[in-house]
Design an enzyme around this catalytic site. Structure first.
Site: not given
Length: 694
Positions: A14, A11, A391
């Site tokens: 963890c 996880c 641009d």
């Protein structure tokens, strides 16, 4: 710094705790362990035995290199066994129910305990170790809750909580594994081997050994190993891996090809111009991998919040256990049970998982679509942009002059103009020659260039002048010519005039062609909630006005020097979230100044290195898709956080009437985890019909 593939990460929380342990080792301060990518980066001086020991404490391990070489087998090694254990546990749980009513209560308790131990022994072992270290995480909370439940005889609920928690952990890992696999599939587009030609013989070598100027042979259906130039052969090439474009591109001698693209038919001989590690594909894949490791502001906040959330829930749990019995005449046993249920609500997994799967999915989806986003932070910011600054040349326009209008006062105008221009390599000359396609060229008797104004040439004893107005100063312009010149100028065109010594033969109006998709893209941006679309250009006022009007921009600023573009971006960013879009070369300062710099340029090195986001195509057509996915990711993260916290809040509120149970507590977290995972993965499966097909 060394990099290792780590398997078995269970996880997000963890993984963070494992990294913190590794950071405490000598020379381990800079180590990083990513749950998103499953990669560990650390200095070579770190003691690997101690690193392995830390990883193994959570069931994780470093994958050996050979696993990488044998087809990217990244399945979780314990995944199948874990599902078998959960299935057996579920069987024991059902068996316990049957035996409780039909055989014996004590046999049923044995089955409940067996189900609890099989599905929860890993959690128990980790939790007990953490408890001895006074380290309070989800395993610790679950261990305390399960021990408490069993101590008061709640065999059924203890077993159910252990099974549901096991399923929850498995599903949590499965969600990220799905996102990782999608990313790994993307990374597998890199070719593994190349066929080089040496002294007329074919030799197969590893991609990493390719050198510049070597010639490789690419047969139909094979991947081009690295960037290069075609030296022999002709074929169509699928560049989807680089640009996201599905349509093949025709390639012939002297044309550039990208590594990772696929030769559709025929045989190509390609001279390698870049070693693989320097190729566009290698840079893209490296940046995509790195992008997964970056933490967004939202992720950083959630991780910080999670650190305080669990201790806060533990305090609430303790108060639930003692406050009602002490002050409200509550039953100690009932409220102890309620407190245990509150402990389970302290699991922060669904909350911490609310962001990373969505982010990785968003980065992967865009990379597949030819949009390189260099980090989760830029994906998140893209979804918040309110102003887009463009641009002009090469971005909204093609950067290729063409003849927009032509007025001939003499039938020979186009033939003579093209005959003069065929000797020039100037972009305007190419535009004139394109207009005169099919015209028979004359050979000049004399020809010379006049710096800054044009060309003088002689045909059949007559001298001709081709260029701007200053080039034909020797002739008084008739009123009709003056009128036509004014019209061309008002429409923002560059003027090219052809005259002989006495008369004007004709006028051409040269423009930079607006990209076919520009108007549609601007319209889609406005529809998606973008407040302003602005053009910043060094071109003169009339040209800027014409382009801005034709594509539907909100406003424009003309005649800007590069430093003035930067100043304008700084001014805009004071009140708006601004993205600047350019070609990644001459717009580099403005791209760097904006909140988000977006470059386009068919995978050029400068574009990849300069911007935060790169459109790998040579057009803007994919930009709306990138913005849609960014907005979707942001919405999903907000929804996930709301669901994760909302379900836990509902569970906590159930303690007020004393209705919270252990299985409701675990289901609140399990439900949130499943919803968060499934919703996040929808980013990967957005319908392709929504994407721009320019």
């Amino acid at each position: 710094m060394n990099e290792y593939k780590v398997k078995g990460l269970t996880c997000v929380n963890c993984t963070r705790e494992l990294q913190e342990e590794i950071n405490k080792l000598p020379s381990g301060e800079t180590a990083s362990l990513s749950y998103n990518t499953g990669k560990l980066r650390l200095e070579s001086t770190v003691d690997m035995d101690r690193v392995n020991k830390i990883l193994s404490s959570d069931g994780a391990y470093i994958e050996h290199d050979h696993a990488h070489d044998e087809g990217h087998h990244h399945e979780h090694h314990t995944g199948v066994n874990w599902m078998v254990l959960l299935s057996i546990s579920a069987f024991f749980y059902v068996a316990a129910f049957i035996t409780e009513y039909w055989i014996n209560e004590y046999v049923a308790i044995g089955f409940f305990l067996a189900a609890t131990i099989l599905s929860g022994y890993q959690t128990f072992l980790k939790g007990l170790k953490n408890l001895l270290k006074f380290k309070f995480n989800i395993e610790t909370l679950m261990t305390v809750a399960l021990i408490g439940a069993l101590s008061i005889g709640e065999w059924k609920e203890g077993a159910l909580v252990a099974i549901l928690f096991g399923i929850n952990e498995y599903l949590e890992g499965l969600g990220m594994q799905k996102a990782r696999k999608s990313m790994e599939k993307l990374l597998e587009i890199a070719p593994k081997e190349a066929t080089i030609l040496e002294n007329g013989e074919e030799k197969i070598v590893k991609i990493s050994s390719l050198k510049v100027n070597q010639v490789v042979l690419v047969k139909a259906g094979e991947k081009i190993p690295s960037d290069g130039i075609v030296v022999d052969g002709k074929s169509s090439v699928n560049e989807a891996a680089i640009t996201g474009e599905s349509m093949p591109v025709e390639k012939a001698i002297d044309e550039h090809v990208f590594g990772g693209s696929i030769n559709n038919e025929g045989v190509l001989k390609i001279k390698i111009t870049k070693a693989y590690e320097d190729s566009s594909l290698a840079k893209i894949l490296h940046l995509v991998e790195e992008a997964q490791d970056t933490k967004t502001p939202t992720e950083l906040f959630i991780n910080k919040f999670a650190k305080y959330y669990t201790p806060f829930i533990m305090v609430i749990s303790f108060l639930v256990m003692i406050f009602p019995p002490l002050f409200l005449n509550g039953n100690w046993g009932d409220w102890f049970y309620q407190g245990l249920a509150v402990l389970i609500v302290g699991c922060p997994c669904a909350l911490v998982l609310s962001s990373p799967i969505a982010i990785v999915s968003g980065i992967t989806k865009n990379a597949r679509n030819g949009i390189l986003i260099k980090g989760g932070v830029f994906l998140e910011q893209l979804g918040k942009v309110t102003t887009f600054a463009f641009d002009k040349t090469g971005t909204l326009t093609k950067g290729e002059p063409y003849v927009e209008k032509l007025v001939d006062y003499d039938p020979a105008f186009l033939q003579i103009a093209a005959s003069i221009e065929k000797t020039s390599s100037h972009p305007i000359a190419k535009a004139v020659l394109s207009k005169a396609e099919g015209v028979h060229f004359l050979e000049p008797e004399e020809i010379s260039a006049v710096s800054g104004t044009g060309i003088i040439a002689k045909f059949n004893g007559i001298t001709y002048f081709l260029g701007n107005e200053a080039h034909i100063h020797h002739i008084a312009l008739p009123s009709q010519v003056l009128k036509d010149l004014k019209t061309f100028k008002d429409e923002g065109m560059t003027i090219v005039i052809l005259a002989n010594e006495t008369n004007i033969l004709g006028i051409m109006g040269i423009s930079d062609q607006v990209r076919a998709e520009s108007q549609s893209v601007i319209s889609q941006l406005h529809s998606s909630g973008v407040n302003k679309t602005i053009m910043l250009t060094g071109d003169h006022e009339m040209t800027a006005k014409k382009v801005a009007k034709s594509v539907g921009l909100t406003t424009y600023f003309a005649s800007l020097l590069p430093e003035e573009k930067v100043s304008k971006i700084k001014e805009l960013t004071k009140n708006e979230k601004v993205a600047m879009i350019g070609d990644g070369i001459n717009d580099a300062p403005a791209l760097a100044t904006a909140d988000i710099g977006i470059a386009m340029g068919k995978g050029t090195d400068s574009a990849i290195e300069t911007a935060d986001i790169v459109l790998m195509q040579d057009h803007l057509g994919k930009l709306p898709s990138a913005i849609r996915s960014a907005k979707k990711v942001n919405k999903i993260i907000k929804l996930n956080i709301t669901l994760a916290l909302g379900l836990k809040l509902i569970a906590l509120l159930l303690t007020i009437p004393g209705l919270l149970t252990l299985w409701i507590a675990i289901l609140s977290d399990m439900g949130a985890t499943i919803l968060v995972t499934l919703i996040s993965l929808t980013v990967l499966y957005e319908k392709r019909g929504h994407e721009s097909r320019i």
